[in-house]
Motif scaffolding. Structure first.
Motif, PDB file in Angstrom:
ATOM      1  N   SER A 232       0.831  -1.199   0.000  1.00 43.49           N
ATOM      2  CA  SER A 232       0.000   0.000   0.000  1.00 43.49           C
ATOM      3  C   SER A 232       0.871   1.257   0.000  1.00 43.49           C
ATOM      4  O   SER A 232       1.999   1.250   0.486  1.00 43.49           O
ATOM      5  CB  SER A 232      -0.899   0.010   1.236  1.00 43.49           C
ATOM      6  OG  SER A 232      -1.553   1.260   1.381  1.00 43.49           O
ATOM      7  N   HIS A 233       0.335   2.320  -0.557  1.00 46.76           N
ATOM      8  CA  HIS A 233       0.970   3.611  -0.378  1.00 46.76           C
ATOM      9  C   HIS A 233       0.873   3.997   1.094  1.00 46.76           C
ATOM     10  O   HIS A 233      -0.069   3.628   1.790  1.00 46.76           O
ATOM     11  CB  HIS A 233       0.279   4.685  -1.226  1.00 46.76           C
ATOM     12  CG  HIS A 233       0.538   4.546  -2.690  1.00 46.76           C
ATOM     13  ND1 HIS A 233       0.385   5.571  -3.583  1.00 46.76           N
ATOM     14  CD2 HIS A 233       0.959   3.493  -3.428  1.00 46.76           C
ATOM     15  CE1 HIS A 233       0.682   5.176  -4.800  1.00 46.76           C
ATOM     16  NE2 HIS A 233       1.027   3.900  -4.722  1.00 46.76           N
ATOM     17  N   GLY A 234       1.831   4.761   1.566  1.00 43.94           N
ATOM     18  CA  GLY A 234       1.768   5.309   2.912  1.00 43.94           C
ATOM     19  C   GLY A 234       1.369   6.773   2.859  1.00 43.94           C
ATOM     20  O   GLY A 234       1.650   7.471   1.874  1.00 43.94           O
ATOM     21  N   PHE A 235       0.713   7.247   3.921  1.00 46.00           N
ATOM     22  CA  PHE A 235       0.215   8.618   3.924  1.00 46.00           C
ATOM     23  C   PHE A 235       0.572   9.325   5.241  1.00 46.00           C
ATOM     24  O   PHE A 235       0.648   8.692   6.299  1.00 46.00           O
ATOM     25  CB  PHE A 235      -1.311   8.635   3.747  1.00 46.00           C
ATOM     26  CG  PHE A 235      -1.771   8.063   2.438  1.00 46.00           C
ATOM     27  CD1 PHE A 235      -1.952   8.876   1.341  1.00 46.00           C
ATOM     28  CD2 PHE A 235      -2.009   6.703   2.310  1.00 46.00           C
ATOM     29  CE1 PHE A 235      -2.378   8.348   0.129  1.00 46.00           C
ATOM     30  CE2 PHE A 235      -2.427   6.157   1.111  1.00 46.00           C
ATOM     31  CZ  PHE A 235      -2.605   6.987   0.009  1.00 46.00           C
ATOM     32  N   GLY A 236       0.773  10.618   5.128  1.00 46.87           N
ATOM     33  CA  GLY A 236       1.002  11.459   6.299  1.00 46.87           C
ATOM     34  C   GLY A 236       0.424  12.830   6.042  1.00 46.87           C
ATOM     35  O   GLY A 236       0.725  13.440   5.006  1.00 46.87           O
ATOM     36  N   HIS A 237      -0.414  13.306   6.952  1.00 50.69           N
ATOM     37  CA  HIS A 237      -1.094  14.599   6.777  1.00 50.69           C
ATOM     38  C   HIS A 237      -1.835  14.640   5.437  1.00 50.69           C
ATOM     39  O   HIS A 237      -1.772  15.638   4.702  1.00 50.69           O
ATOM     40  CB  HIS A 237      -0.094  15.751   6.874  1.00 50.69           C
ATOM     41  CG  HIS A 237       0.607  15.834   8.192  1.00 50.69           C
ATOM     42  ND1 HIS A 237      -0.032  16.183   9.368  1.00 50.69           N
ATOM     43  CD2 HIS A 237       1.901  15.574   8.532  1.00 50.69           C
ATOM     44  CE1 HIS A 237       0.835  16.150  10.366  1.00 50.69           C
ATOM     45  NE2 HIS A 237       2.007  15.783   9.895  1.00 50.69           N
ATOM     46  N   ALA A 238      -2.497  13.512   5.113  1.00 45.87           N
ATOM     47  CA  ALA A 238      -3.335  13.387   3.914  1.00 45.87           C
ATOM     48  C   ALA A 238      -2.535  13.436   2.616  1.00 45.87           C
ATOM     49  O   ALA A 238      -3.115  13.575   1.534  1.00 45.87           O
ATOM     50  CB  ALA A 238      -4.420  14.466   3.896  1.00 45.87           C
ATOM     51  N   LYS A 239      -1.218  13.327   2.699  1.00 48.33           N
ATOM     52  CA  LYS A 239      -0.380  13.318   1.502  1.00 48.33           C
ATOM     53  C   LYS A 239       0.359  11.994   1.399  1.00 48.33           C
ATOM     54  O   LYS A 239       0.715  11.386   2.406  1.00 48.33           O
ATOM     55  CB  LYS A 239       0.625  14.473   1.543  1.00 48.33           C
ATOM     56  CG  LYS A 239      -0.010  15.861   1.520  1.00 48.33           C
ATOM     57  CD  LYS A 239       1.052  16.939   1.544  1.00 48.33           C
ATOM     58  CE  LYS A 239       0.425  18.340   1.514  1.00 48.33           C
ATOM     59  NZ  LYS A 239       1.467  19.398   1.570  1.00 48.33           N
ATOM     60  N   THR A 240       0.616  11.565   0.177  1.00 43.60           N
ATOM     61  CA  THR A 240       1.362  10.333  -0.040  1.00 43.60           C
ATOM     62  C   THR A 240       2.795  10.503   0.426  1.00 43.60           C
ATOM     63  O   THR A 240       3.456  11.510   0.119  1.00 43.60           O
ATOM     64  CB  THR A 240       1.347   9.947  -1.528  1.00 43.60           C
ATOM     65  OG1 THR A 240       0.002   9.808  -1.962  1.00 43.60           O
ATOM     66  CG2 THR A 240       2.089   8.640  -1.755  1.00 43.60           C
ATOM     67  N   VAL A 241       3.284   9.527   1.184  1.00 46.71           N
ATOM     68  CA  VAL A 241       4.659   9.548   1.680  1.00 46.71           C
ATOM     69  C   VAL A 241       5.518   8.705   0.741  1.00 46.71           C
ATOM     70  O   VAL A 241       5.208   7.531   0.511  1.00 46.71           O
ATOM     71  CB  VAL A 241       4.739   8.972   3.114  1.00 46.71           C
ATOM     72  CG1 VAL A 241       6.181   8.876   3.572  1.00 46.71           C
ATOM     73  CG2 VAL A 241       3.927   9.839   4.067  1.00 46.71           C
ATOM     74  N   PRO A 242       6.577   9.263   0.174  1.00 48.02           N
ATOM     75  CA  PRO A 242       7.434   8.474  -0.721  1.00 48.02           C
ATOM     76  C   PRO A 242       8.034   7.273   0.002  1.00 48.02           C
ATOM     77  O   PRO A 242       8.413   7.371   1.178  1.00 48.02           O
ATOM     78  CB  PRO A 242       8.524   9.468  -1.145  1.00 48.02           C
ATOM     79  CG  PRO A 242       7.946  10.816  -0.870  1.00 48.02           C
ATOM     80  CD  PRO A 242       7.043  10.652   0.306  1.00 48.02           C
ATOM     81  N   PHE A 243       8.112   6.145  -0.683  1.00 50.31           N
ATOM     82  CA  PHE A 243       8.724   4.951  -0.112  1.00 50.31           C
ATOM     83  C   PHE A 243      10.220   5.171   0.030  1.00 50.31           C
ATOM     84  O   PHE A 243      10.902   5.575  -0.909  1.00 50.31           O
ATOM     85  CB  PHE A 243       8.460   3.744  -1.018  1.00 50.31           C
ATOM     86  CG  PHE A 243       9.140   2.482  -0.552  1.00 50.31           C
ATOM     87  CD1 PHE A 243       8.527   1.651   0.382  1.00 50.31           C
ATOM     88  CD2 PHE A 243      10.399   2.129  -1.034  1.00 50.31           C
ATOM     89  CE1 PHE A 243       9.151   0.488   0.816  1.00 50.31           C
ATOM     90  CE2 PHE A 243      11.020   0.970  -0.605  1.00 50.31           C
ATOM     91  CZ  PHE A 243      10.404   0.147   0.322  1.00 50.31           C
ATOM     92  N   GLN A 244      10.745   4.927   1.242  1.00 51.44           N
ATOM     93  CA  GLN A 244      12.177   5.040   1.493  1.00 51.44           C
ATOM     94  C   GLN A 244      12.635   3.856   2.336  1.00 51.44           C
ATOM     95  O   GLN A 244      12.037   3.568   3.371  1.00 51.44           O
ATOM     96  CB  GLN A 244      12.518   6.356   2.210  1.00 51.44           C
ATOM     97  CG  GLN A 244      12.179   7.603   1.410  1.00 51.44           C
ATOM     98  CD  GLN A 244      12.660   8.864   2.089  1.00 51.44           C
ATOM     99  OE1 GLN A 244      13.773   9.313   1.898  1.00 51.44           O
ATOM    100  NE2 GLN A 244      11.807   9.454   2.904  1.00 51.44           N
ATOM    101  N   GLN A 245      13.691   3.219   1.892  1.00 50.08           N
ATOM    102  CA  GLN A 245      14.264   2.116   2.640  1.00 50.08           C
ATOM    103  C   GLN A 245      14.977   2.651   3.879  1.00 50.08           C
ATOM    104  O   GLN A 245      15.320   3.843   3.937  1.00 50.08           O
ATOM    105  CB  GLN A 245      15.237   1.344   1.745  1.00 50.08           C
ATOM    106  CG  GLN A 245      15.658  -0.014   2.264  1.00 50.08           C
ATOM    107  CD  GLN A 245      14.485  -0.910   2.580  1.00 50.08           C
ATOM    108  OE1 GLN A 245      14.010  -0.910   3.715  1.00 50.08           O
ATOM    109  NE2 GLN A 245      14.013  -1.654   1.593  1.00 50.08           N
TER     110      GLN A 245
END
Length: 612
Positions: A232-245
């Motif tokens: 799933s995409h991750g979200f923070g403050h209603a915005k998509t959070v870029p995937f980061q290892q």
């Protein structure tokens, strides 16, 4: 006596194949689904998975919302979520497997197992860091620094190198084995020990020896810098959070779904399936769940962080499990043997009141189960009363904030103890005997009076290690900070008035203008630092940008200008005919210097976050 009674009860619970205090009525999953759906919408959570299990099977699972809110892709039961620190339970299982195979012991010294580790321990000769200290977060290590969170360019980095690249977090801050302080680098080290002593890559060992035997085949520990299509995409403050290892993969790299995570909880809850996982048995699970290395644990307190399984209170009852958080995701799993029930909740948002969701779940799982009323014992130690300060700060960067705010007063009467933070609501505890206290309405102890230590009189409450301080030490820092902030606010508020007077030619000499302008410059520099700080996100904290540069240069300029302004104001303040203006200028520059000393004490001056 209480310690022996608790131990006997634990043995009884582990030996029992079914629930002792299970609810008599069937669980209403339709009601739970409705309540969760309402809360998730209220908190604007894009998507979620929830599962409920007992010691025999998965009882219920549900998916909510979307993996991608823009394209309206729904969450399915097979959607993967990033599970964060719940990864640590898998690491602890692997470590216990290796211990049972005599690869090493929980009491082995970490530096003897891995001499290449850049661990700095002032107590090495008398109190070395041991494997159990890493498992229970009692080594005294700092938590990971910003520069060692996100791995953007080194997908193949070895775990030992990933740990050592943040050597500043490997400085032991107090005698190992005294108190708990959550530290991700410790689990980075444990991941390396798994690799070294199993002769397998960490991810391969966990997959073959833990995930597959537990039936968690849909879970994975990916090292790719690109997200899995099932994630799933991750979200923070209603915005998509870029995937980061992340660098410390063994501290929080699990990707899973709720049904598979429930298999872990089911195995921990069940006594019939212990043979499912090689080299582990009931006694191993008992050891995983019981803290051993803190001073409070050594004196009999069973509540707290054990070996990647910790106790928490939900709806008045003690639950075991672990939470996990990583940018854009939150996860929690928990189980209770009295009820023979457990839960998993996985969210694709990191801006959620997770505790509210877990409380709703646990309330539904114990609707008609009663909580035993404990027998109370009078308190016979008057030296408990006094002020205390938290002394187990998770991240040293926030030690300056905690020094002022993490302070409270303890008072006792009869069998009652009242813990009242200077900032926050008071909590009422009741004495169960042997220095152990339960919060009112609960039957399990969460507070332990440790007593006299080389550092002073100590207590532990909900995992916080508190040392007794004087009333002056408790109140003076907060009062001074409040005074300084008041002066700074008044300096800003007074600025428009004197600026208008300056334009109207009301000042008879340049000295009057300088006496007002110099304090304002101090406050303006400090305000610029605060603006940069509150506009800085966690992923950006390790980069050179306008926010981190403003924090670095702004704090240095604030301290330097404060000293210069103080000398100038003290030299010229007699030239100001107005008494109030004259003395306010002096107070303002002195407040700036006092605040600069505070910042220097806690290493906030010239703070280069991109190197931290």
């Amino acid at each position: 006596m209480l310690k022996h009674a608790l131990l006997s009860l634990c043995v009884l619970l582990y030996a029992h194949s079914g629930p002792l205090f299970a609810t008599s009525s069937p669980l209403d999953f339709a009601q739970l689904h409705s309540q969760l759906d309402s809360i998730l919408q209220e908190q604007q959570v894009p998507g979620a998975q929830v599962a409920v299990f007992n010691s025999k099977q998965l009882l219920w699972q549900a998916s909510f919302g979307f993996t991608d809110s823009e394209q309206q892709i729904p969450v399915s039961d097979n959607t993967l979520f990033r599970a964060g620190s719940t990864t640590k339970t898998l690491v602890a299982l692997a470590i216990m497997q290796l211990v049972q195979q005599d690869k090493f012991s929980l009491q082995d010294e970490v530096l003897q197992l891995e001499p290449a580790l850049l661990l700095q321990n002032p107590w090495q000769s008398s109190h070395p860091v041991r494997v159990i200290h890493l498992l229970e977060h009692t080594a005294g290590l700092d938590d990971m620094h910003f520069r060692n969170i996100y791995n953007r360019h080194e997908p193949g980095i070895q775990l030992l190198d990933a740990v050592n690249r943040d050597a500043a977090s490997l400085k032991v801050r107090w005698q190992p084995g005294t108190r708990h302080a959550y530290s991700n680098p410790g689990y980075g080290i444990l991941g390396h020990l798994i690799e070294k002593y199993s002769t397998q890559r960490f991810e391969d060992y966990i997959e073959q020896q833990v995930l597959q035997p537990l039936g968690m085949s849909s879970c994975q520990l990916s090292t790719s810098l690109k997200p899995d299509p099932r994630l799933s995409h991750g979200f923070g403050h209603a915005k998509t959070v870029p995937f980061q290892q992340i660098y410390l993969r063994s501290a929080g790299n699990l990707e899973c779904n709720a049904a598979a995570m429930a298999q872990l909880g089911l195995w921990l809850l069940s006594q019939a399936q212990t043979a499912q996982l090689p080299h582990l048995d009931t006694s191993s699970i008992r050891q995983l769940e019981r803290p051993e290395s803190t001073l409070a644990a050594q004196q009999g307190l069973t509540y707290g962080y054990a070996k990647a399984i910790y106790a928490s209170t939900r709806s008045g009852r003690e639950w075991l499990g672990h939470d996990g958080g990583i940018d854009g995701f939150l996860t929690s799993y928990g189980y209770n043997r009295e009820l023979d029930l457990g839960y998993v909740v996985m969210l694709n948002s990191s801006n959620v009141r997770l505790r509210r969701l877990t409380d709703i779940i646990t309330q539904n799982l114990q609707t008609d189960a009663t909580i035993a009323t404990p027998t109370l014992v009078a308190i016979d130690r008057p030296e408990i009363d006094g002020y205390y300060r938290a002394s187990n700060i998770r991240n040293q960067l926030f030690a300056g904030i905690a020094f002022i705010t993490a302070v409270g007063k303890v008072t006792t009467k009869g069998s009652d103890l009242l813990a009242a933070p200077i900032l926050g609501a008071a909590n009422h505890y009741q004495h169960l005997g042997h220095g152990q206290f339960a919060k009112a309405g609960e039957s399990h102890a969460t507070l332990k009076v440790i007593g006299h230590t080389p550092e002073g009189f100590a207590i532990e409450v909900h995992g916080d290690y508190l040392l007794k301080v004087s009333a002056l030490s408790a109140w003076l820092p907060m009062l001074l900070l409040g005074f300084c902030c008041s002066i700074f606010v008044l300096t800003l508020g007074y600025a428009p008035i004197w600026l208008i007077n300056a334009i109207r030619g009301k000042f008879s000499s340049p000295a009057q203008l300088w006496l007002r302008a110099l304090p304002l410059v101090n406050v303006t520099l400090l305000a610029a630092v605060l603006v940069a700080l509150f506009n800085l996100s966690l992923p950006e904290a390790a980069k050179v940008n306008w926010q981190t540069l403003t924090i670095y240069w702004g704090t240095l300029a604030f301290a330097l200008h404060g000293a210069i302004a103080t000398a100038a104001v003290l030299y010229r303040y007699r030239l100001e005919p107005s008494g109030p203006a004259r003395y306010f200028a002096v107070l303002s520059v002195l407040a700036a210097n006092a605040f600069a000393v505070y910042c220097f004490r806690f290493d906030y001056l010239g703070l280069a976050l991109w190197q931290w």
